[in-house]
Motif scaffolding. Structure first.
Motif, PDB file in Angstrom:
ATOM      1  N   ILE A 151       0.807  -1.227   0.000  1.00  6.16           N
ATOM      2  CA  ILE A 151       0.000   0.000   0.000  1.00  6.16           C
ATOM      3  C   ILE A 151       0.839   1.275   0.000  1.00  6.16           C
ATOM      4  O   ILE A 151       0.368   2.321  -0.399  1.00  6.16           O
ATOM      5  CB  ILE A 151      -1.014   0.028   1.176  1.00  6.16           C
ATOM      6  CG1 ILE A 151      -0.329  -0.142   2.529  1.00  6.16           C
ATOM      7  CG2 ILE A 151      -2.093  -0.994   0.992  1.00  6.16           C
ATOM      8  CD1 ILE A 151      -1.290  -0.107   3.719  1.00  6.16           C
ATOM      9  N   CYS A 306      -7.365   1.724  10.809  1.00  3.21           N
ATOM     10  CA  CYS A 306      -6.132   1.691   9.996  1.00  3.21           C
ATOM     11  C   CYS A 306      -5.886   3.002   9.242  1.00  3.21           C
ATOM     12  O   CYS A 306      -6.797   3.547   8.618  1.00  3.21           O
ATOM     13  CB  CYS A 306      -6.242   0.545   8.997  1.00  3.21           C
ATOM     14  SG  CYS A 306      -4.841   0.446   7.881  1.00  3.21           S
ATOM     15  N   ILE A 307      -4.641   3.489   9.309  1.00  5.79           N
ATOM     16  CA  ILE A 307      -4.285   4.704   8.559  1.00  5.79           C
ATOM     17  C   ILE A 307      -3.396   4.365   7.355  1.00  5.79           C
ATOM     18  O   ILE A 307      -2.771   5.249   6.777  1.00  5.79           O
ATOM     19  CB  ILE A 307      -3.613   5.762   9.455  1.00  5.79           C
ATOM     20  CG1 ILE A 307      -2.362   5.204  10.151  1.00  5.79           C
ATOM     21  CG2 ILE A 307      -4.599   6.323  10.475  1.00  5.79           C
ATOM     22  CD1 ILE A 307      -1.519   6.273  10.862  1.00  5.79           C
ATOM     23  N   GLY A 310       1.295   0.729   6.307  1.00  3.69           N
ATOM     24  CA  GLY A 310       2.035  -0.414   5.749  1.00  3.69           C
ATOM     25  C   GLY A 310       3.031  -1.043   6.710  1.00  3.69           C
ATOM     26  O   GLY A 310       3.713  -2.016   6.344  1.00  3.69           O
ATOM     27  N   ALA A 311       3.137  -0.539   7.938  1.00  2.00           N
ATOM     28  CA  ALA A 311       4.143  -1.087   8.866  1.00  2.00           C
ATOM     29  C   ALA A 311       3.900  -2.565   9.166  1.00  2.00           C
ATOM     30  O   ALA A 311       4.850  -3.332   9.333  1.00  2.00           O
ATOM     31  CB  ALA A 311       4.144  -0.277  10.167  1.00  2.00           C
ATOM     32  N   CYS A 312       2.623  -2.958   9.234  1.00  2.00           N
ATOM     33  CA  CYS A 312       2.346  -4.364   9.550  1.00  2.00           C
ATOM     34  C   CYS A 312       2.812  -5.289   8.429  1.00  2.00           C
ATOM     35  O   CYS A 312       3.149  -6.444   8.666  1.00  2.00           O
ATOM     36  CB  CYS A 312       0.848  -4.566   9.845  1.00  2.00           C
ATOM     37  SG  CYS A 312      -0.271  -4.030   8.553  1.00  2.00           S
ATOM     38  N   PRO A 366       0.595   1.799  14.470  1.00  2.00           N
ATOM     39  CA  PRO A 366       0.584   3.087  15.154  1.00  2.00           C
ATOM     40  C   PRO A 366      -0.754   3.463  15.774  1.00  2.00           C
ATOM     41  O   PRO A 366      -0.818   4.417  16.556  1.00  2.00           O
ATOM     42  CB  PRO A 366       0.957   4.071  14.036  1.00  2.00           C
ATOM     43  CG  PRO A 366       0.529   3.401  12.783  1.00  2.00           C
ATOM     44  CD  PRO A 366       0.713   1.932  13.018  1.00  2.00           C
ATOM     45  N   VAL A 367      -1.821   2.729  15.422  1.00  4.29           N
ATOM     46  CA  VAL A 367      -3.116   3.035  16.044  1.00  4.29           C
ATOM     47  C   VAL A 367      -3.618   1.855  16.883  1.00  4.29           C
ATOM     48  O   VAL A 367      -4.805   1.757  17.191  1.00  4.29           O
ATOM     49  CB  VAL A 367      -4.167   3.459  14.991  1.00  4.29           C
ATOM     50  CG1 VAL A 367      -3.925   4.874  14.526  1.00  4.29           C
ATOM     51  CG2 VAL A 367      -4.193   2.512  13.805  1.00  4.29           C
TER      52      VAL A 367
HETATM   53  S1  SF4 Z   1       0.284  -1.062  10.879  1.00  3.83           S
HETATM   54 FE1  SF4 Z   1      -1.808  -0.545  11.553  1.00  3.83          FE
HETATM   55  S2  SF4 Z   1      -2.236   1.437  10.603  1.00  3.83           S
HETATM   56 FE2  SF4 Z   1      -0.453   0.608   9.550  1.00  3.83          FE
HETATM   57  S3  SF4 Z   1      -1.313  -0.470   7.744  1.00  3.83           S
HETATM   58 FE3  SF4 Z   1      -1.090  -1.989   9.360  1.00  3.83          FE
HETATM   59  S4  SF4 Z   1      -3.087  -1.984  10.410  1.00  3.83           S
HETATM   60 FE4  SF4 Z   1      -2.997  -0.121   9.187  1.00  3.83          FE
END
Ligand code: SF4
Length: 463
Positions: A151, A306-307, A310-312, A366-367
């Protein structure tokens, strides 16, 4: 996006055929994850920021309809046209109608995962509208007739030599030139001409502020700004969950978004769009497409926080070694695996199982979305709904019976050890994917229970 009947395991197998690609895909995304870690360590109060982001989003989800109405009223007062779309089909029809009624046959588009979710490019193309994606990564996957695999980093699966070849075929660059600076400059010159000749631009929305009716679009290339500022018509597509209550909340989200995504302190361009400039028009299409349904699922509603950083994905060992296209969904990785079954549980029944449940995704989010817990819960929902593969269901049923009876467990252990010793081919064969890249362990003489009984059971408790 284009879909296939193959499941995640089959598509991951295809990706895994190119071992060097898998290695650098894995290493590159881990490098991005490490950049995120370094950026996070540099600001005090990171956990407080995460908590604040999570709480603001909890409030949004609890009062979503009120904030959406407030946003609509303020956006309209700013001179923006607001449209509502119940699903992807309605979203695409609204966009097409806006373009056709203005005689537009060519548009520029900046990165919007919502339009990927809605298959907008294909729909517009079928209806005679030419779409050029202007984000460099998206431009590259568009040339390759593919979809983004990530993403934030849409063409992370592509080698620079492949991009050089694509540019050679489509843009006439010299064969064999894969210099990233040269290729970027070529794309820039090509897109500059496109920007100047398009009457309409479509962007996504990162945050929509209920209090002011403005929306914010974050890019590193400035392509959304260039498109929106040069075109007469700006169409912005946003999911209903993009709302935040107040402008001051941007201070939380803009700080966590870029750090989580790429390790930058802030995205290069965080552009605020509020009122259309004289002679131009702005349209916002607010899309549900299954989000209300997810909001009603108590165990999964948090996924709407979710914002899209892409960290996950960057941290997920399965994503890194199976590639984004193996998820067969606009949004891949752990977050895609909890969003997709909501849209089509049967089609995406495999995704919640494409995880080790290690929890790394939850740790970096982050959220504070409880991603791995939701993956685990989706597995239960999918099995109960009858969408799990027959073989998996039978195996899990047998496992439940064995593990719930001490006698069965002991007998199964003995039989298993005997079989692994006398007939290892019954376990380690071409039909057992587990042993494709593994060796059988050395089979122990006894079970742990037997060993314990013999060696420890009669010893004093403090040994
Ligand atoms: S780490 Fe959290 S905010 Fe970022 S894409 Fe994944 S679910 Fe969404």
């Amino acid at each position: 996006m284009k879909t296939t009947d193959k499941d995640h395991a089959a598509l991951a197998n295809e990706f895994n055929k190119d071992a060097p690609r898998v290695d650098w895909h894995d290493e590159t995304l881990w490098w991005v994850r490490q950049k995120r870690d370094n950026a996070v360590k540099k600001i005090p109060g990171w956990e407080e920021l995460r908590e604040a982001g999570s709480q603001i989003k909890n409030n949004v989800l609890a009062n979503l309809s009120g904030y959406l109405k407030q946003f609509e009223a303020n956006a309209q007062a700013n001179g923006v046209h607001v449209h509502w779309a119940i699903d992807a089909k309605e979203h695409n029809e609204i966009v097409l109608e806006l373009l056709q009624s203005n005689g537009v046959k060519k548009i520029v588009k900046s990165k919007s995962m919502l339009t990927e979710e809605c298959n907008l490019n294909e729909y517009l193309n079928l209806n005679g509208v030419d779409v050029i994606d202007t984000d460099l990564g998206e431009f590259i996957v568009q040339l390759a007739n593919e979809h983004p695999s990530h993403i934030v980093l849409p063409c992370i699966h592509k080698k620079k030599e492949e991009i050089g070849e694509l540019f050679h075929q489509h843009l006439g660059t010299p064969a064999g030139n894969a210099d990233p600076v040269f290729l970027t400059e070529t794309a820039r010159r090509h897109l500059r001409e496109t920007f100047l000749t398009r009457k309409a631009a479509l962007t996504g929305v990162n945050f929509a502020v209920a209090e002011t009716g403005e929306f914010v679009v974050c890019t590193n290339e400035g392509n959304a700004d260039m498109g929106a500022h040069l075109a007469d018509i700006h169409i912005a597509s946003m999911g209903i969950e993009k709302i935040i209550p107040k402008r001051k909340h941007l201070g939380v989200f803009l700080r966590v978004l870029a750090r989580s995504a790429t390790g930058q302190p802030v995205t290069t361009y965080s552009s605020h769009f509020k009122t259309p400039r004289p002679g131009a028009s702005t349209h916002i299409v607010i899309v549900d497409n299954g989000r209300s349904k997810q909001l009603g699922r108590e165990d999964f509603r948090n996924s709407l926080k979710c914002i899209r950083c892409g960290a996950c994905m960057n941290t997920c060992p399965v994503y890194r070694r199976s590639g984004g296209h193996s998820y067969n969904n606009a949004i891949a990785g752990p977050i895609g695996s909890i969003l997709a079954p909501n849209l089509d549980m049967k089609k995406h029944a495999d995704l919640p199982f494409a995880s080790t449940l290690c929890g790394s995704c939850t740790n970096v989010c982050p959220v504070k979305i409880d991603i791995h817990d939701q993956l685990y819960k989706w597995r239960q929902v999918i099995v109960k709904s009858g969408h799990a593969p027959v073989a998996k269901k039978a195996a899990m049923g047998a496992m439940t019976r064995v593990l719930s009876s001490p006698v069965s467990y002991k007998v199964a252990g003995k039989l298993g050890r005997l079989m692994m010793k006398r007939a290892p081919f019954a376990v380690n064969n071409q039909f057992n994917p587990w042993y494709k890249q593994r060796e059988l362990p050395v089979v122990p003489e006894n079970s742990f229970g037997e060993w314990y009984k013999k060696n420890r059971n009669n010893k004093p408790k403090d040994i």
